[in-house]
Design an enzyme around this catalytic site. Structure first.
Site, PDB file in Angstrom:
ATOM      1  N   ASP A  61      18.387  -0.116  16.888  1.00 14.35           N
ATOM      2  CA  ASP A  61      17.878   0.527  15.241  1.00 14.35           C
ATOM      3  C   ASP A  61      18.990   1.810  15.122  1.00 14.35           C
ATOM      4  O   ASP A  61      19.402   2.277  16.015  1.00 14.35           O
ATOM      5  CB  ASP A  61      16.423   1.943  16.426  1.00 14.35           C
ATOM      6  N   HIS A 100      16.964   8.716   8.428  1.00 12.53           N
ATOM      7  CA  HIS A 100      16.463   8.594   9.969  1.00 12.53           C
ATOM      8  C   HIS A 100      15.208  10.348   9.642  1.00 12.53           C
ATOM      9  O   HIS A 100      15.414  10.458  10.316  1.00 12.53           O
ATOM     10  CB  HIS A 100      16.835   9.000  10.631  1.00 12.53           C
ATOM     11  N   HIS A 150      14.950   1.197   7.914  1.00  8.32           N
ATOM     12  CA  HIS A 150      14.589   2.683   9.028  1.00  8.32           C
ATOM     13  C   HIS A 150      14.707   3.826   8.858  1.00  8.32           C
ATOM     14  O   HIS A 150      15.552   5.246   8.800  1.00  8.32           O
ATOM     15  CB  HIS A 150      15.447   2.518  10.528  1.00  8.32           C
ATOM     16  N   HIS A 204      18.819   0.798  20.176  1.00  7.34           N
ATOM     17  CA  HIS A 204      19.397   1.604  19.566  1.00  7.34           C
ATOM     18  C   HIS A 204      21.323   1.504  19.287  1.00  7.34           C
ATOM     19  O   HIS A 204      21.834   1.244  20.724  1.00  7.34           O
ATOM     20  CB  HIS A 204      19.232   2.772  19.921  1.00  7.34           C
TER      21      HIS A 204
END
Length: 700
Positions: free
Chosen positions: A84, A139, A135, A236
């Site tokens: 991510d 964010h 995503h 991540h």
């Protein structure tokens, strides 16, 4: 042919500033991109659990309003590694290198703004057999933003993915999400909206907790499922130091434990990502271009603001340094009273009926003798000459000529004068009794060719008058003290200035080539090898514009004329001696502080508007307060230096809201006019006779 007047530049300026504001706002919007572990907090307040079918379902779910939840899970011994918050130019390539070394594939849930910034990384992800998921663009926590912004965040990310890779994706991982058991009702509502648009929600079975940076071994333990179960694992590749992530993925892939590593689509048997249509790719390219323009605008404004602050502080330091030195120098000559024979005062006048009597009376009351006063009536139609004649003052002569402009009127008076020192005075200026005597004292130095006096604002009662009063005291007089010691005085003001006849003869008198004849004349005198100095104790009061319209016309003429004079004397930049000092010091100073910085000031104001919406309020307040404090200290020092009371300081912060904008717009207008070759003649300002009242007030 009459040169074209500038008309469309205001529309151009307005459009340019709006586009700049849009670009800065886009940059501000995307720069607030966060990530797990990057200090971006969750903002949704609802903790109500979602439907049990969601919380008990698999990590991949299709949610749609009114439809049953459809869950998908990886089979045993299959791990779908996901990453991510990227792509990140530092960590994403390292993750990709590890995956390639182990011949493994993964899914990258990318932030749209970062894809637009680093499209080459998105292309590499696809080229090496991995897949992309959405995503959001910044964010953003989907449950904490309105529905329209949810749609915009997903659509924008989809568009930039299409522009970068030519593909689209149906996979969505909401920021700040984890396992299905942690989904709230608000998050489920947002996922239902996304599901209606065709997205599959990809949550996780195993959160590696790598964003906490607990150590490589702990990350590997958290990422490894028990008893050979299949799982979607969350890592991540951006949002902070991801060195532990890279090491943990390398160790996990190296150990193997009998697992097959696949993308999410491979793990749950979804069709490959389809190709993106041309329209979506074009929208993505447009969005990428806008974001890059915003980033460029943001960087340019950072450089501009930094340069402006450094130049402003540097200017202030120089002004204060030179002012202190100048005070010591002028104090030594303050009480000196040398005689120079007859001093001739030239007063060009065009429709100055309101002020001419006060001007002439103040000159006739001078304590310097012998003195001759020559009033040159430049074709006035308001009885200016008759008023002077009826005064019947000794030593005062009136010359009449057809209207030919201020330079011609000055030259007429110079030719008729008998003195070797000539004081040139505007027809709306009132002199203190000792002004002429003090003004000529620097001529004891035979290298001095001209002397600037200290012009004060007479009609300072209103807000506009106070602002001009502060400008005269802070800007003009502090600058002149500095110019004096640096030997690069660009202007002896028309209101109060004295010249040696020899110097005027050498430069051919007052030129009509520019609208700022005083600046042009001063520069010519310096280039002829003479010194020009400032005498702050020689005080005169002048009437300044009492309306914004009058102020605009006056300052436009000043600014345009100064530009003309700078261009006319541009060769001084490469000359030696006094001329070189004028060019490399005086002209450079004028170019930076009176042309270039004012031209950039509209952009600075746009940046201030941007800051109100995108910068923390404490930072905004601290910056504004610091700037105002610096200005107040400078203004207070300048007022005390000039023997003025501090009362007008209260109006200084308000000066930034109207007066400053008017001044820089004048520079914009004058610059456009200069580029187009527009011209303007000497014109009169409506006078009210305030200058003589100011002197009377001083005497009482």
């Amino acid at each position: 042919m009459t040169p074209a007047r500038p008309r469309s530049h205001w529309a151009g300026l307005g459009i340019g500033l709006v586009l700049l504001l849009i670009a800065l706002c886009v940059n501000g919007y995307v720069r607030h991109v966060g990530g797990e572990g990057a200090g971006t907090p969750r903002r949704s307040g609802s903790a109500t659990p979602a439907d049990p079918a969601i919380r008990g379902g698999g990590p991949v779910q299709r949610l749609s309003p009114g439809q049953p939840v459809r869950s998908l899970r990886p089979p045993p011994r299959v791990l779908a590694l996901t990453f991510d918050d990227g792509p990140d130019p530092r960590w994403t390539p390292q993750v990709l290198d590890v995956l390639r070394r182990h011949n493994a594939h993964a899914t990258f849930f990318v932030v749209g703004a970062k894809v637009a910034e680093h499209p080459e990384l998105a292309r590499r992800i696809i080229a090496e057999g991995h897949e992309l998921g959405v995503h959001t663009y910044t964010h953003a926590e989907l449950a904490a933003i309105p529905a329209w912004r949810q749609r915009a965040e997903l659509a924008a990310t989809q568009a930039v993915i299409a522009a970068a890779t030519g593909t689209r994706t149906r996979l969505l991982r909401p920021p700040f999400s984890a396992t299905p058991a942690g989904v709230t009702a608000a998050e489920a509502e947002a996922l239902n909206r996304a599901g209606a648009a065709g997205y599959l929600a990809v949550l996780t079975d195993r959160d590696s907790q790598d964003w906490r940076r607990p150590g490589t071994a702990a990350v590997v333990r958290a990422a490894t499922p028990a008893a050979g179960r299949g799982a979607v694992v969350m890592f991540h590749d951006s949002g902070g130091d991801r060195s532990q992530t890279v090491a943990a993925v390398d160790r996990l892939l190296g150990a193997g434990h009998g697992y097959r590593f696949a993308t999410v689509s491979q793990a749950v048997r979804l069709a490959p990502a389809p190709a993106a249509p041309l329209s979506l790719r074009l929208r993505g390219h447009a969005l990428t271009a806008v974001q890059r323009a915003g980033a460029l605008a943001g960087s340019a404004m950072s450089v501009l603001l930094g340069a402006a602050v450094l130049l402003g502080v540097g200017r202030l330091v120089l002004q204060l340094h030179y002012s202190r030195r100048h005070v010591r120098r002028t104090r030594r000559r303050a009480d000196r009273r040398a005689g120079f024979g007859t001093v001739s005062v030239i007063v060009p006048a065009y429709n100055e009926a309101a002020n001419i009597a006060g001007t002439v009376r103040s000159l006739a009351a001078s304590d310097y003798r012998p003195l001759e006063i020559i009033v040159v009536d430049d074709g006035s139609d308001d009885d200016t000459a008759g008023i002077v004649d009826r005064l019947g003052l000794p030593g005062v002569r009136v010359l009449r000529q057809a209207n030919a402009g201020k330079p011609a009127a000055l030259n007429t008076g110079i030719a008729a004068a008998t003195g070797q020192l000539l004081v040139l005075v505007d027809g709306d200026t009132v002199f203190a009794p000792d002004a002429i005597g003090r003004l000529v004292q620097p001529f004891t130095d035979l290298s001095v060719g001209a002397v600037s006096g200290n012009t004060k604002v007479a009609n300072r009662g209103g807000l506009l008058g106070r602002w001009q009063h502060l400008e005269y005291v802070i800007g003009f007089n502090l600058d002149r003290r500095m110019f004096d010691l640096a030997r690069c005085m660009p202007t002896v003001p028309g209101a109060i200035g004295a010249f040696r006849r020899t110097a005027l003869t050498e430069v051919g008198g007052v030129s009509q080539a520019t609208l700022a004849e005083d600046t042009d004349l001063t520069m010519a005198v310096i280039r002829a090898g003479w010194r020009v100095v400032y005498e702050p104790h020689a005080v005169a009061w002048t009437e300044v514009p009492a309306s914004l319209g009058q102020l605009w016309r006056q300052r436009y003429r000043w600014c345009y004329g100064t530009m003309q004079a700078m261009w006319k004397h541009r060769r001084s930049l490469g000359e030696r001696g006094p001329a070189g000092r004028l060019g490399r010091r005086g002209l450079a100073y004028l170019l930076v502080f009176q042309v270039l910085l004012p031209l950039t000031a509209p952009a600075v104001d746009v940046a201030a508007v941007y800051g109100v919406f995108f910068l923390p309020w404490p930072q905004i307040v601290a910056t504004w307060a610091g700037f105002q404090a610096l200005q107040l200290v400078t203004a207070g020092y300048a007022l005390r230096l000039d023997g003025e009371p501090l009362r007008p300081l209260w109006s200084l912060p308000l000066q930034q809201l109207v007066y400053r904008q008017l001044m820089y717009l004048v520079v914009v207008h004058a610059t456009v006019a200069a580029l187009l070759g527009d011209r303007q003649r000497w014109h009169r300002m409506h006078r009210t006779g305030q200058a003589e009242l100011a002197l009377a007030g001083r005497r009482t």
